[in-house]
Design an enzyme around this catalytic site. Sequence first.
Site, PDB file in Angstrom:
ATOM      1  N   GLU A  96      -1.736  -9.600  -4.988  1.00 16.99           N
ATOM      2  CA  GLU A  96      -2.736  -8.830  -5.444  1.00 16.99           C
ATOM      3  C   GLU A  96      -2.021  -8.323  -6.412  1.00 16.99           C
ATOM      4  O   GLU A  96      -2.211  -8.023  -7.187  1.00 16.99           O
ATOM      5  CB  GLU A  96      -2.867  -7.529  -4.403  1.00 16.99           C
ATOM      6  CG  GLU A  96      -3.685  -6.834  -4.351  1.00 16.99           C
ATOM      7  CD  GLU A  96      -4.509  -5.517  -3.901  1.00 16.99           C
ATOM      8  OE1 GLU A  96      -3.747  -5.505  -2.823  1.00 16.99           O
ATOM      9  OE2 GLU A  96      -4.774  -4.599  -4.251  1.00 16.99           O
ATOM     10  N   GLU A 132       5.868   3.279  -6.815  1.00 18.77           N
ATOM     11  CA  GLU A 132       7.141   3.536  -6.102  1.00 18.77           C
ATOM     12  C   GLU A 132       7.760   2.325  -5.252  1.00 18.77           C
ATOM     13  O   GLU A 132       8.862   2.087  -5.043  1.00 18.77           O
ATOM     14  CB  GLU A 132       7.292   4.769  -5.552  1.00 18.77           C
ATOM     15  CG  GLU A 132       6.619   5.906  -6.455  1.00 18.77           C
ATOM     16  CD  GLU A 132       5.421   5.850  -7.375  1.00 18.77           C
ATOM     17  OE1 GLU A 132       5.110   5.280  -6.985  1.00 18.77           O
ATOM     18  OE2 GLU A 132       6.437   6.550  -8.865  1.00 18.77           O
ATOM     19  N   SER A 157     -12.134  -0.729  -1.781  1.00 16.09           N
ATOM     20  CA  SER A 157     -12.887  -0.293  -2.539  1.00 16.09           C
ATOM     21  C   SER A 157     -13.956  -1.725  -2.934  1.00 16.09           C
ATOM     22  O   SER A 157     -14.044  -2.586  -1.725  1.00 16.09           O
ATOM     23  CB  SER A 157     -11.929  -1.261  -4.212  1.00 16.09           C
ATOM     24  OG  SER A 157     -10.400  -0.826  -3.717  1.00 16.09           O
ATOM     25  N   SER A 176      -6.590  -0.085   3.677  1.00 17.97           N
ATOM     26  CA  SER A 176      -5.734   2.355   4.264  1.00 17.97           C
ATOM     27  C   SER A 176      -6.497   2.407   4.937  1.00 17.97           C
ATOM     28  O   SER A 176      -7.613   2.534   5.179  1.00 17.97           O
ATOM     29  CB  SER A 176      -5.891   2.767   2.692  1.00 17.97           C
ATOM     30  OG  SER A 176      -5.133   1.391   1.435  1.00 17.97           O
TER      31      SER A 176
END
Lengths: 379, 320
Positions: free
Chosen positions: A244, A361, A160, A128
């Site tokens: 993932e 979503e 992460s 990201s």
Amino acid sequence: MDLAFSPADEAFRAEVREWLHAHVPRAPLPSLETEEGFAAHRAWEAELAADRWSVVNWPSRYGGRDSGLLRWLLFEEEYWAADAPGRVGQNGIQLLAPTLLDHGTEEQRARILPPMACGEVIWAQAWSEPEAGSDLASLRARAVRTDGGWLLTGQKTWSSRAAFADRAFGLFRSDPDAARPHQGLTYLMFSLRAPGVTVRPIARLDGKPAFAELFLDEVFVPDEDVIGEPGRGWRIAMATAGNERGLMLRSPGRFLASARRLEELWRRLGRPASARDRVADALIGARAYQLFTYAAASRLLDGEEAGPESSLNKVFWSELDLALHETALDLLGPEGEMADTDWAERYVFALAGPLYAGTNEIQRDIIAERLLGLPKGRR
Amino acid sequence: MRFLLDAEQRAFAASLDALLTAADTPAVIRDWSRGDHASGRALWSRVADTGVFALAVPEAYEGLGPRPVELAVAFVELGRHAVPGPLVETVTAAVLLTGADPGTAERLLPGLASGEPMATVATKGAHALDGDAAALRISWEPGRIRLSPGHGPVRPSLDPARRLTPLLPGGDLLAIPADQALTWARLATAAQALGVGLALLGRTVGYVGQRTQFGVPVGSFQAVKHRLADARIALEFARPLLFGAALTMEPADVAAAKVAACEAAYGTARTALQLHGAIGYTAEYDLSLWLTKARALRTTWGDPGECRALVVSAAGDRRW
């Protein structure tokens, strides 16, 4: 149609169980989102690897046991049932490693996988960016060609494990003039300690630095750390994303173990009737996820590809995990507010499930468009 | 471990699906709802010819069973086409009677295996499904079953295709029932519910792909997509529970499958109604035939609370 494992598989399960019984630390390790806990978990990875239990499904030449998919599932069931520590190495093991096995060179596999298997090198994700989360293809961090490699410049975020990890993998824009945003992306690995890298840990809700921001200023990456062809990173990365969301990162054994723990808590508290249905639903959901995975594994063993079905997994396990931990905290009442418990730590981790690995979503859009065949529309 | 239907099981499902697709079940269901059983009996007999009812009857009594996996395969298709009649009850009667003395079993089971007569079953105080159509009416009391001498007046169900009748008291004591009958009833109901849910999802996906509002298909709106994605998720995760339960036939496994399948079907029904809008709310539109069945199956043979209680009960046979 059959749920029985072969005697050889059951013997493997028994061997795993016995090893875990002898080795799983009696007291839980400190949170892996702390410096001390990270080190303790790294040592645990080394202990697993010493007896070749850290990566059972990998080829033996990289530290695995060539166990195959079914035995990997059995291993995971036993691992989580034994309440063994969370896997600090999992970003590398479950996301980068399958990518290298499919798309890397033999030199890369031989160099990168063995230190990953024993926790010597712990990997962080660098996907990201501040303006590229669900819309990952809009990422802007650049890779610019230089002698013998690439120079990385830009910013990554929500990485992460990056607060304490050693290296990271991610996508970079190597051709800003490509016709579409998915084109011109290159998949690269880099050291978090390389000159030009600044790591700024980010505290998650409970204050622990579970992720970090990465600032990259002309960070040199040699050609040998490009995965696949330059400019072709998107397709490779999507295979990683499938892992993932799908069964590799979130094995069903984990949720079954959590559901059993919840049921135990409920019994210990005198089986309050108000929570009975929620406890039952956690058990039913975990069992459903286990059996769904068995079916998926059977199809993979038949030679089918995982495909967009992994989006079904993602939404299901993330919502199951969250509901299960919400139930636990509700059962605990005022005690559930205490932040220094395992239940609280797991709850905070579960809260992130519907957000990461592609928001739920976006997964629902994928399910609707690619599995149900509904027309594309504006998001 | 290979947790997938084999080619023969898939072919069985496909052949039933083809038979039922050709049978115009909506017309049959509407006849049945009016108490006109002729077209329903004709369809029943064609279904029975595929061997569906024999799957619950042991080979010793001219059956093909017990084969719960194949039974689940069949009942998914029966639910997908909303076939009316005491399907689950006929299977349940057959399983109950496998616990009977050999004389009774030999007298009644071969008929049930062949699908003639239709049977119905009611536990004490409850209504029986289609007591007016069934020739074999069984009152199931704790520890014993009786052959009921007749039925009372028909009461309508929320699902017009389900006609509920009290059974008259008394009647011959048949036997001690087989205790796994409830498990079979729940398994068949769960499978039927999954089929109902799949049909509702399929019809709704078709509808929102065609129906336009604001100049675009309704199915291109994210709010619509997400409800359908959730329905798909719920149904897809109920399916392995159903077949896993059919393999073990442990009461707690089957209870879990029934909760998941019935909740998924009912949730899909609510979504289907919402996304069809007012047309879905009418009795004349065929969607209603599945909508109301999803509601009824949820509470028959063990409501969600009862099944959840079994899942967490320490006395259960749950091994997960």
